[in-house]
Structures are given as C-alpha cells and as structure tokens.
Design an enzyme around this catalytic site. Structure first.
Site, PDB file in Angstrom:
ATOM      1  N   ASP A 247       0.669   3.465   5.303  1.00 49.90           N
ATOM      2  CA  ASP A 247       0.119   4.093   4.088  1.00 49.90           C
ATOM      3  C   ASP A 247       0.546   5.542   3.901  1.00 49.90           C
ATOM      4  O   ASP A 247       0.171   6.169   2.914  1.00 49.90           O
ATOM      5  CB  ASP A 247      -1.417   4.036   4.059  1.00 49.90           C
ATOM      6  CG  ASP A 247      -1.981   2.644   3.852  1.00 49.90           C
ATOM      7  OD1 ASP A 247      -1.187   1.717   3.619  1.00 49.90           O
ATOM      8  OD2 ASP A 247      -3.197   2.483   3.925  1.00 49.90           O
TER       9      ASP A 247
ATOM     10  N   ASP B 269      -5.106   8.037   5.378  1.00 49.31           N
ATOM     11  CA  ASP B 269      -5.977   7.225   4.534  1.00 49.31           C
ATOM     12  C   ASP B 269      -6.675   8.035   3.449  1.00 49.31           C
ATOM     13  O   ASP B 269      -7.628   7.558   2.836  1.00 49.31           O
ATOM     14  CB  ASP B 269      -7.012   6.487   5.389  1.00 49.31           C
ATOM     15  CG  ASP B 269      -7.640   5.323   4.651  1.00 49.31           C
ATOM     16  OD1 ASP B 269      -6.957   4.740   3.798  1.00 49.31           O
ATOM     17  OD2 ASP B 269      -8.811   5.004   4.927  1.00 49.31           O
TER      18      ASP B 269
ATOM     19  N   ASP C  71     -11.372  -4.437   7.548  1.00 48.12           N
ATOM     20  CA  ASP C  71     -10.759  -3.413   6.716  1.00 48.12           C
ATOM     21  C   ASP C  71     -11.687  -2.237   6.439  1.00 48.12           C
ATOM     22  O   ASP C  71     -11.229  -1.200   5.969  1.00 48.12           O
ATOM     23  CB  ASP C  71     -10.335  -4.011   5.371  1.00 48.12           C
ATOM     24  CG  ASP C  71      -9.193  -4.994   5.529  1.00 48.12           C
ATOM     25  OD1 ASP C  71      -8.281  -4.720   6.317  1.00 48.12           O
ATOM     26  OD2 ASP C  71      -9.217  -6.043   4.864  1.00 48.12           O
TER      27      ASP C  71
END
Length: 452
Positions: free
Chosen positions: A155, A117, A305
C-alpha cells in the site's frame, strides 16, 4: 477506525506472523518446476505461522482438517512489521537460515514504512524515515546470499492520500534506498514494489508511481495483496503496467500476484464479513507466464483485515470460509531426472520399492538446536494405492508437536502417520508429501509404508 474506500487493497492488515516468536525451519508443499519468469524453486512453509499453531492447538475442532489440509500445508509470506531495529537482523537471519537449510525460497513482507496505512487499521511503522532506513539496513544484514522474495511495503505507493507532495517525494526516496540496500546486502534477493491492484489506480498511474519509487532498481512489482481480484485480471493489469514501464525506458520488470483470497467472488476489499470468498491458486513459482515470477500467498488466509476483527489476528471462521469448498492442493510427482550424484540411484535410497502394489517412504530431516522438521515423500509402487500409513520411530526424548497433510497416532516413540482424505489415492510410481515438526533430535531416514 475510519471508513475506508472500497478501492483499497485493504489496510494491509498486519500478519500475526509478523509478531510471532522464534521461527523454525519448514517444509514446502508448493509444486516446484521451471518458472516462466525469473524465479524457480520451491517456496518455504513456515511451521510456526499462526495457522499452523492454531491447527496444532485445536485438533478436535470441526474446522481443523479443512484448514490444515488447504491452508496450513501451504507456504505463506512472513511479515516483518514490528519496529525492532535491535533484533530484526537476528529474526530475519533465523528465518532465512531455516529456509536455506531446506533449499527453499522464503517470502518476506516488509511493512515498516513511516505513516503506513495512512493511520488506518494497520497504522504504525517506523517513527520517521531516518529510523526506517536504520531498520531496513539491519533487516538486510540478515538476508544471507540465496534467493529470497521481498514484498516491499504493501500500500505504500497505491495509497498516498494522506501525504503531502513533499512527503510523497520523501517516501519514494526511502523506498528506492531500501531497495538498493536490500539488493546490495543480497544480490540474489528479488525485490518487488507496490502496484496496488487492478481496480485501484490505472496502469499508467501505477507505472508512474513505481518509477518515482525506484522500480528500476527492483525486480518488479506485486499486486492484489489482501484483495480478491481474479488472477487473470491482475495478470492483464500487470502486462499494462509493464508496457507503461517499457515506454519509460524501464524494461525487464516482472510481477508477483497475491492469490491467497481470489478464488471466489470479488467485491469490497474487507474480508472480515465476507463468506463468499475462496483461496485462490496455490503458491508456486511455476506460473507459465513470462511476465509473472510467482503466485504467492502474501496475506495469510484467515488473518483479519480490521473491519470486524483486530487487523492481523488469525480467525478460524475466516480461514474455514476461505478453504471450505476450495480445491485440494496439488500433490507432487517424482522428478523426471534424478538429482545430481556420482552414481544416480535407481531406487529411493532408504527402502526397496515394492515390485507391484504397496508403497515406500523417504524421510528428509531439517535439524536445529532443540527441534526439527521432517518432510516425508510417500511413493506408490507399480500399482495405484488408495490409502497409506507410514510408521516412523523417534529417538528417545523426541516428540511430534505438529503434523500437516497427515494424521498422526502418538507423539513419541513409534508414531504412525495416516493419509488425510485428499492424498490417500496415489497413482502408480507417483508421490505425495506430508510433514511434521518436533522437539529433540529428528528420526533417521528409515520409514515403513503400508497401504490401507
């Protein structure tokens, strides 16, 4: 936290399920059937997920029935996001064992890559890539030998802005090695790599990143995790990625799409403050598309989120917003061919079907030390029914701790299970399902069904 680009899928907010305790066996409510891709079968529903626990703990909440019927009833991915090399094998093995016992397909989201992230709301992961490989090796040892779907590092390929070129190369090598480690441990594991989504990187750039990370060793790629892009947009994007891969000499790769939040409007990636979203297509391996192995709920609906709430925390208002107004989940119909047995039964094994109206119920128990889950199939007789009640007698010491797709009266002894709003009407000779979880020894296969 830093302000993130709206092109982000989001900061793959850690699922509460990733830090949940012991996982029990579960029941699947996705419609099964032959897949147009390479995966076929029913997906596994984790009965100890965050949403299931919330529903069980809040039966009087005005939002509970909607969340129960449209979210908690569905199979969702179990996230493995804690750096726990000494215990991850046992955790994976327990989860896989429960799914295998029910002959269902578990979905595992691996979220452990170093510097995940890029330091956003879900920062963390393994301290370095050497320790990452140790963790992956232990993770892979728990996978058994039956089909499992692995969503490998959300991601990790779409978001590279915080990495130097040497760090990107090292990450690619780590993901390629992780893929081969998993496939070596369980040749039936289906491994999918990160393709971001259709409004992030281009299809050609995505294909380049997939190739660099070893997609040739994987089964394909996943897209739209935690995002809101429509299934049709993601499918078109996937076809373009596959075409680019084919042009590189990499063929046979397929896509899985996260449909957990793409049933409404699109827009900014962060769902914590949005109220115009809806759950998308219910999870299934029966996609009808030769390029797509499954529609999955990778991001558990209702988990935040990291914009307004803590990343990965379950928020009932978010879950209710996603589920309220969404279509009801599908009900199953009896198979067109009987299961393989020495003498195929002409009637359900545990009761005699009514000649005209009425209903009957079959119970399948999945038992483990100290607890069980029960999957109950309610089938109408020759005539349609509009409401049903199933009565089940539990052994002494057993107790119901959670129910889905039905309302339970009582928790021990003789327990009655009544339909919820959407599954009370069952057409003649067709079926619907409900299930429950309990402590102690599960009941026998005998149940009594009466119509309303």
């Amino acid at each position: 936290m830093a302000i993130l680009s709206p092109l982000r899928s989001r900061s793959a907010a850690i699922s509460v399920a990733a830090i949940a305790g012991t996982v029990a066996a579960g029941v699947c409510f996705a419609v099964s059937g032959a897949s147009a891709g390479t995966v076929s079968g029913s997906l596994y529903r984790d009965p100890s997920s965050a949403v299931v626990r919330w529903v069980a703990a809040n039966p009087g909440d005005s939002r509970a029935s909607v969340i129960r019927d449209k979210i908690a009833s569905q199979p969702q991915a179990r996230w493995f996001a804690n750096f726990n090399p000494s215990t991850v094998q046992a955790e994976v093995s327990e989860h896989i064992g429960a799914a295998n016992a029910g002959q269902q397909i578990p979905v595992l989201a691996v979220y452990e890559i170093t510097n995940r992230d890029c330091g956003g709301a879900s920062a963390g992961g393994a301290p370095d890539l050497n320790q990452y490989q140790t963790w992956v090796t232990n993770f892979a040892r728990g996978l058994g030998n039956q089909t499992v779907l692995i969503i490998l590092e959300t991601d990790s390929l779409a978001l590279l802005t915080c990495l130097s070129s040497s760090e990107i190369n090292a990450r690619n090598q780590a993901i390629s090695t992780a893929t081969r480690t998993i496939k070596s441990a369980n040749p039936n594991a289906k491994v999918y790599l990160d393709a971001g989504h259709s409004t992030w990187n281009s299809a050609s750039e995505t294909a380049n990143r997939l190739r660099a990370a070893g997609v040739q060793y994987a089964d394909g790629f996943f897209s739209n995790v935690s995002n809101y892009n429509s299934t049709s947009s993601e499918a078109n994007f996937g076809r373009a990625v596959i075409s680019s891969l084919n042009g590189m000499g990499i063929s046979g790769k397929r896509q899985v799409i996260d449909t957990s939040r793409n049933g409404g409007a699109s827009g900014d990636w962060c769902g914590d403050d949005n109220t115009d979203r809806r759950i998308g297509q219910y999870p299934t391996t029966n996609t009808g598309d030769a390029n797509i192995d499954a529609y999955l709920w990778v991001k558990p609906p209702g988990e935040a989120d990291g914009c307004r709430y803590t990343a990965g925390s379950f928020q009932p208002d978010l879950a209710f917003s996603l589920a309220n107004g969404a279509p009801n989940p599908p009900t199953t119909t009896p198979p067109t061919t009987p299961p393989t047995t020495t003498t195929p039964p002409t009637t359900p094994p545990n009761t005699t079907p009514p000649a005209g109206g009425g209903c009957y119920a079959d119970v399948a128990i999945n038992q483990w030390a100290g607890g069980f889950t029960a999957s109950v199939t309610v089938t109408a007789g020759q005539s349609d029914i509009n409401g049903w009640t199933v009565t089940i007698v539990l052994p002494g010491g057993a107790a119901v701790t959670g129910t889905w797709n039905a309302q339970a009266s009582g928790t021990s002894g003789t327990v009655q299970f009544r339909n919820v709003g959407y599954n009370g009407r069952v057409l003649g000779r067709q079926s619907t399902n409900f299930g429950f979880q309990g402590t102690g020894t599960g009941p026998g296969t005998t149940a009594t069904c009466v119509t309303a």
